[in-house]
Design a protein around this motif. Structure first.
Motif, PDB file in Angstrom:
ATOM      1  N   ALA A   1      -5.322 -35.728  -0.734  1.00 44.27           N
ATOM      2  CA  ALA A   1      -4.966 -34.333  -1.022  1.00 44.27           C
ATOM      3  C   ALA A   1      -4.289 -33.723   0.198  1.00 44.27           C
ATOM      4  O   ALA A   1      -4.681 -33.990   1.334  1.00 44.27           O
ATOM      5  N   GLU A   2      -3.238 -32.968  -0.022  1.00 40.85           N
ATOM      6  CA  GLU A   2      -2.626 -32.237   1.096  1.00 40.85           C
ATOM      7  C   GLU A   2      -3.620 -31.159   1.525  1.00 40.85           C
ATOM      8  O   GLU A   2      -4.307 -30.548   0.700  1.00 40.85           O
ATOM      9  N   SER A   3      -3.660 -30.929   2.808  1.00 37.56           N
ATOM     10  CA  SER A   3      -4.678 -29.991   3.279  1.00 37.56           C
ATOM     11  C   SER A   3      -4.155 -28.553   3.248  1.00 37.56           C
ATOM     12  O   SER A   3      -3.013 -28.295   2.914  1.00 37.56           O
ATOM     13  N   SER A   4      -4.969 -27.663   3.644  1.00 43.37           N
ATOM     14  CA  SER A   4      -4.621 -26.249   3.592  1.00 43.37           C
ATOM     15  C   SER A   4      -3.451 -25.938   4.509  1.00 43.37           C
ATOM     16  O   SER A   4      -3.238 -26.636   5.491  1.00 43.37           O
ATOM     17  N   PRO A   5      -2.680 -24.919   4.217  1.00 38.39           N
ATOM     18  CA  PRO A   5      -1.540 -24.554   5.058  1.00 38.39           C
ATOM     19  C   PRO A   5      -1.987 -24.081   6.426  1.00 38.39           C
ATOM     20  O   PRO A   5      -1.192 -23.937   7.342  1.00 38.39           O
TER      21      PRO A   5
ATOM     22  N   ASN B   1      -6.623 -40.398   8.730  1.00 37.17           N
ATOM     23  CA  ASN B   1      -6.171 -39.045   8.420  1.00 37.17           C
ATOM     24  C   ASN B   1      -7.032 -38.062   9.198  1.00 37.17           C
ATOM     25  O   ASN B   1      -8.253 -38.203   9.242  1.00 37.17           O
ATOM     26  N   LEU B   2      -6.367 -37.071   9.817  1.00 35.40           N
ATOM     27  CA  LEU B   2      -7.122 -36.044  10.536  1.00 35.40           C
ATOM     28  C   LEU B   2      -6.467 -34.698  10.262  1.00 35.40           C
ATOM     29  O   LEU B   2      -5.254 -34.622  10.076  1.00 35.40           O
ATOM     30  N   ASP B   3      -7.267 -33.643  10.243  1.00 32.32           N
ATOM     31  CA  ASP B   3      -6.722 -32.289  10.113  1.00 32.32           C
ATOM     32  C   ASP B   3      -7.392 -31.404  11.144  1.00 32.32           C
ATOM     33  O   ASP B   3      -8.606 -31.474  11.322  1.00 32.32           O
ATOM     34  N   ILE B   4      -6.578 -30.603  11.820  1.00 35.51           N
ATOM     35  CA  ILE B   4      -7.182 -29.574  12.667  1.00 35.51           C
ATOM     36  C   ILE B   4      -6.759 -28.224  12.125  1.00 35.51           C
ATOM     37  O   ILE B   4      -5.559 -27.938  12.002  1.00 35.51           O
ATOM     38  N   VAL B   5      -7.714 -27.413  11.763  1.00 37.09           N
ATOM     39  CA  VAL B   5      -7.437 -26.054  11.313  1.00 37.09           C
ATOM     40  C   VAL B   5      -7.140 -25.215  12.534  1.00 37.09           C
ATOM     41  O   VAL B   5      -7.789 -25.361  13.572  1.00 37.09           O
ATOM     42  N   ARG B   6      -6.116 -24.367  12.410  1.00 40.70           N
ATOM     43  CA  ARG B   6      -5.691 -23.518  13.508  1.00 40.70           C
ATOM     44  C   ARG B   6      -6.865 -22.789  14.150  1.00 40.70           C
ATOM     45  O   ARG B   6      -7.678 -22.181  13.465  1.00 40.70           O
ATOM     46  N   GLY B   7      -6.950 -22.886  15.459  1.00 42.77           N
ATOM     47  CA  GLY B   7      -7.982 -22.152  16.172  1.00 42.77           C
ATOM     48  C   GLY B   7      -9.373 -22.763  16.117  1.00 42.77           C
ATOM     49  O   GLY B   7     -10.335 -22.110  16.481  1.00 42.77           O
TER      50      GLY B   7
END
Lengths: 316, 292, 264
Positions: C2-6, C29-35
């Motif tokens: 799934a594509e992650s949040s904007p 796969n890794l995602d870092i949410v802003r801040g």
């Protein structure tokens, strides 16, 4: 104590200015040679001392500058002030052409590649007789005119060289204290960390190599007009080694060290004249001794003594 | 193949063998210590000149004379270890490389003081005879050069890749401290390494001397071409050093005949630059950009 | 996937690195949410260091995408990656020994410099203005990190803890979008670790996005918004610290061996 370097600098400059009145013609000739050689050594300080490019072919770039100047003045009848910038450009351009492929490589590859370039330069200078005069070299290179005033004899040329050395030393010092100088030293200290700290490693290496060669070209152009005669053996590999040893002796990352090293090593054969044929063998041992006993050269040695002295004083 | 081409090819192989032996010597020093030995050319000259004097001293008894050369070169190796490598070992490799340049200058000038500047001719243990194969005449010395080189290569292969000594060499090269902990006598290995390096260069000197005249600078050119051979064959590869040597010999001999004898050495370096541009790791070597 | 949040500042998709025949990093796969702060953990040899090297352009991945603010930085050199905002520190402190403390920090400003060689040599007003601005922000950073008194010292004279701090200053002057801290607590004493924790929290509260690679589980559990776990080059878990702590695969592969450590 803080002002000591400035006081020293003024003293050195003042004695450099009055030196021609005091020293013999022969020593004046050597001093002039030391001065324009030191321009090539400062170039090597940028490439090797700061950036860490093991450059064993600086003499070839001095040669390019010297031949460019000599050929253009003797064949095309141009004057020094026209040929000298062309000589710088020629050295710089050749350096740029070989820098890009070579600087992808590290350490010993670069050393061997530049050494190969130096040897190739010698072969071409010896055998392309039509252009370079072959083994006999080029004679009768005209002297320098300065606004219609003939710079004749060693005294005039001494001041001309001193003028350029001061300009180049100022250039080197400004470079060292700018982001370019910092980036160069960062590359030699830790290339990987320099890259991740946003230093464009390849660009800075190419810049250092080209600047080193441009200064070598200036040195060569001055050499040609001073000696009025050049031949291939003036620019052989052994000369590159001498230039490197001048830098290491003075202190490999210091502009002042580059000048000191070239003055000492230019006069050394005369001071050690009593050694006769043994001089060259002693020179080999000298290289080893410098590397073992004072790897940071004279300037580095003085700095470490000063640091120790300051420490002793603050502790006591 | 015409007789002429065949003749050239044999000469090229003989010259290539000499470059290969020197390249092998440089390669061994590089693999075990990371140092590019810039004194290689001068060591070659030393071998040739010591050989000249030893042969004269033994009144043309080649075997004892050559043993003397090996002893002499071993001593140079030990002096090299004590005066250069051990004191500089903890400094950067660049420093050691510059140190070898100093050693080269020293050796060359001591030779100049000892043997003088004039070129000398050296006799081959094989005499000056030649064998004729149809139109092709091959001197016995050339066959001897090829034979000795083949034996040296086999010997080095057995020593470096088929003996426990070779394993210790490689372990020490990778991590001297770990090797010490494993009980390897690192200093003795370094000694053996520099002896091997000097003896190999010296043998190259004995091999080349009867083919060309010898003076104190003859080795310089051979050393430079050995470097070119390594760049072409690939740093870090023993087969590369050998193949590179033979390629350099071929370019030199064929280039001198078909292109220009003045520019034959320039052709060698041109090929070296071509390799640096297109395939910097050489034919067999390590990836050039990866190793500092 | 799934594509992650904007809201994600960094999205890593299918990151793979083959080393010889070995898969050092496999389809990560890794995602870092802003801040926020993402901690990347895993046993020795799990591929953490390789991942940092891949993200910062030190090595180029065999395949995969690294999207920083939606822009793929795969194939960038390490300096281009740093200029794009992917800035790291090193596990084993790699400072420039022959430069002063201040100069080390200034080196990090190189990517932001606009002046040319000509400006630098003539020391014209453009150059001096830029240099002054960089010196000013470098001194601000040094003051914040209590290194201002050491600005003109050689790096080698600094105690180890200060050297590690200096590395963070050198990274921060680049104004990173994502700051990668590679085991910043290694070798620090407990007082220094506490200072590190409060400084990293401060950075995050200012809105900086951080990827923390760490062995010290106490540090991870206190700082991380999310935790990703690597084992043998594969990501085996990704979630809040609490989720990861109770994840069975993680317990088995990693925390199982260090359960006491994690509990403490």
């Amino acid at each position: 104590m803080r002002n000591l370097p400035i006081v020293l600098l003024v003293l050195v400059l003042a004695s450099a200015l009055v030196a021609p009145a005091v020293i013999s013609d022969f020593n004046l000739r050597l001093a002039t040679l030391a001065l324009h050689t030191s321009i090539a050594v400062i170039g090597l300080c940028i490439a090797f001392g700061w950036t860490g490019l093991l450059h064993l072919g600086q003499a070839a770039f001095v040669g390019i500058g010297a031949y460019a100047s000599a050929i253009l003045t003797t064949r095309a009848g141009l004057g020094f002030w026209t040929t000298m910038p062309i000589a710088l450009l020629a050295s710089g351009l050749v350096a740029l052409c070989i820098a890009v492929p070579m600087l992808r490589l590290r350490g010993h590859y670069l050393a061997l590649a530049v050494l190969g370039f130096n040897v190739t330069f010698e072969i071409v200078a010896r055998n392309w007789t039509k252009l370079t005069g072959g083994f006999d070299g080029i004679t009768d290179i005209p002297p320098v005119f300065f606004f219609g005033w003939l710079i004749e004899g060693d005294k005039g040329f001494y001041y001309l060289s001193l003028f350029f050395v001061v300009i180049v030393a100022l250039f080197g010092t400004a470079l060292r204290h700018s982001r370019y100088g910092r980036a160069m030293i960062a590359i030699r200290d830790d290339e990987l960390a320099a890259g991740t700290s946003s230093v464009d490693v390849t660009r800075i290496k190419v810049l250092a190599f080209v600047l080193a060669s441009v200064l070598a070209g200036l040195s060569g152009s001055l050499y040609a007009h001073h000696a009025t005669f050049i031949a291939p053996q003036d620019f052989e590999f052994g000369r590159s080694v001498t230039i490197l040893v001048m830098l290491i002796l003075g202190g490999e990352s210091s502009v002042a060290g580059a000048i000191i090293g070239s003055v000492i090593l230019t006069f050394l054969p005369e001071l050690l004249r009593f050694l006769g044929d043994y001089y060259q063998a002693v020179f080999g041992v000298l290289i080893l001794l410098i590397l073992i006993v004072m790897p940071n050269g004279l300037v580095g040695q003085v700095q470490s003594w000063r640091a120790r002295w300051a420490k002793g004083r603050s502790n006591g | 193949m015409s007789a002429q081409v065949l003749q050239l090819a044999i000469n090229a192989l003989a010259a290539g063998c000499i470059y290969a032996v020197v390249a092998l010597s440089v390669e061994i020093a590089y693999e075990s210590t990371g140092v590019v030995n810039f004194a290689a050319g001068q060591l070659v000259t030393a071998g040739a000149l010591i050989g000249l004097s030893a042969v004269a001293y033994t009144k043309f008894n080649f075997l004892p004379a050559y043993l003397l050369v090996i002893v002499g070169m071993s001593m140079i190796g030990i002096v090299f270890l004590i005066c250069v490598y051990l004191p500089l070992r903890r400094q950067s490799v660049l420093t050691i490389v510059i140190g070898t340049v100093g050693v080269g200058i020293f050796i060359q000038n001591v030779m100049l003081l000892t043997w003088g500047p004039l070129p000398k001719s050296v006799r081959s243990p094989m005499g000056s005879g030649a064998i004729k194969f149809g139109d092709v005449s091959v001197s016995l010395h050339v066959l001897y050069v090829i034979g000795v080189t083949a034996l040296l290569i086999i010997g080095m292969y057995l020593l470096l890749y088929r003996s426990s000594l070779g394993r210790q060499f490689r372990a020490t090269a990778q991590d001297p401290e770990a090797a010490t902990l494993m009980g390897i006598r690192v200093k003795q290995l370094y000694a053996l390494n520099w002896i091997l390096v000097c003896v190999l260069s010296g043998i190259a000197g004995l091999l080349f001397a009867p083919m060309w005249l010898v003076d104190v600078t003859s080795g310089d050119n051979i050393g430079l071409k050995a470097f070119a051979a390594i760049m072409i064959g690939g740093f870090g590869s023993v087969p590369g050093a050998i193949l590179g040597g033979i390629i350099v010999g071929a370019i030199e001999i064929f280039g001198a005949f078909y292109v220009s004898s003045a520019f034959k050495d320039a052709l060698v370096f041109a090929l070296m630059f071509l390799f640096l541009l297109v395939r910097p790791q050489g034919i067999f070597g390590e990836r050039a950009a990866d190793r500092a | 996937m799934a594509e992650s949040s904007p809201d994600a500042i960094l999205q890593v998709r299918g990151l793979t690195h083959r080393f010889g025949g070995l898969l050092a990093v496999s389809d990560v796969n890794l995602d870092i949410v802003r801040g926020t702060l993402l901690a990347l953990i895993g046993p020795n040899g799990a591929g953490k260091s390789t991942t940092v090297n891949l993200l910062t352009g030190v090595i180029t991945p065999t395949s995969g995408r690294i999207l920083l603010e939606g822009q793929d930085i795969v194939g960038c050199s390490s300096s281009a990656a740093a200029r794009a905002g992917m800035v790291r520190t090193f596990q084993n402190g790699r400072l420039f020994k022959r430069l002063t403390v201040l100069e080390n920090v200034l080196t990090g400003a190189d990517g932001r410099a606009k002046t040319s060689l000509f400006d630098a040599i003539t020391r014209n007003s453009r150059f001096r203005a830029e240099e002054d601005a960089f010196r000013h922000s470098a001194m601000e950073l040094l003051t914040e990190l209590k290194l201002d008194g050491d600005a003109d010292r050689q790096v080698g004279e600094l105690p180890y803890g200060k050297q590690r701090t200096l590395e963070i200053a050198r990274a921060l002057i680049l104004q990173p979008r994502v700051l990668l801290l590679d085991e910043p607590a290694a070798g620090l004493n407990s007082g220094e670790v506490e200072e590190l924790i409060s400084y990293v929290s401060l950075l995050r509260s200012r809105g900086l996005s951080i990827l923390l690679i760490e062995h010290n589980m106490g540090l991870v559990m206190r700082l991380a918004d999310r935790v990703a776990v690597l084992n043998f080059g594969e990501k085996i878990a990704d979630g809040t610290p609490a989720e990861v702590r109770s994840n069975e695969r993680v317990l088995e592969a990693y925390l199982g061996r260090k359960a006491s450590h994690a509990a403490g």
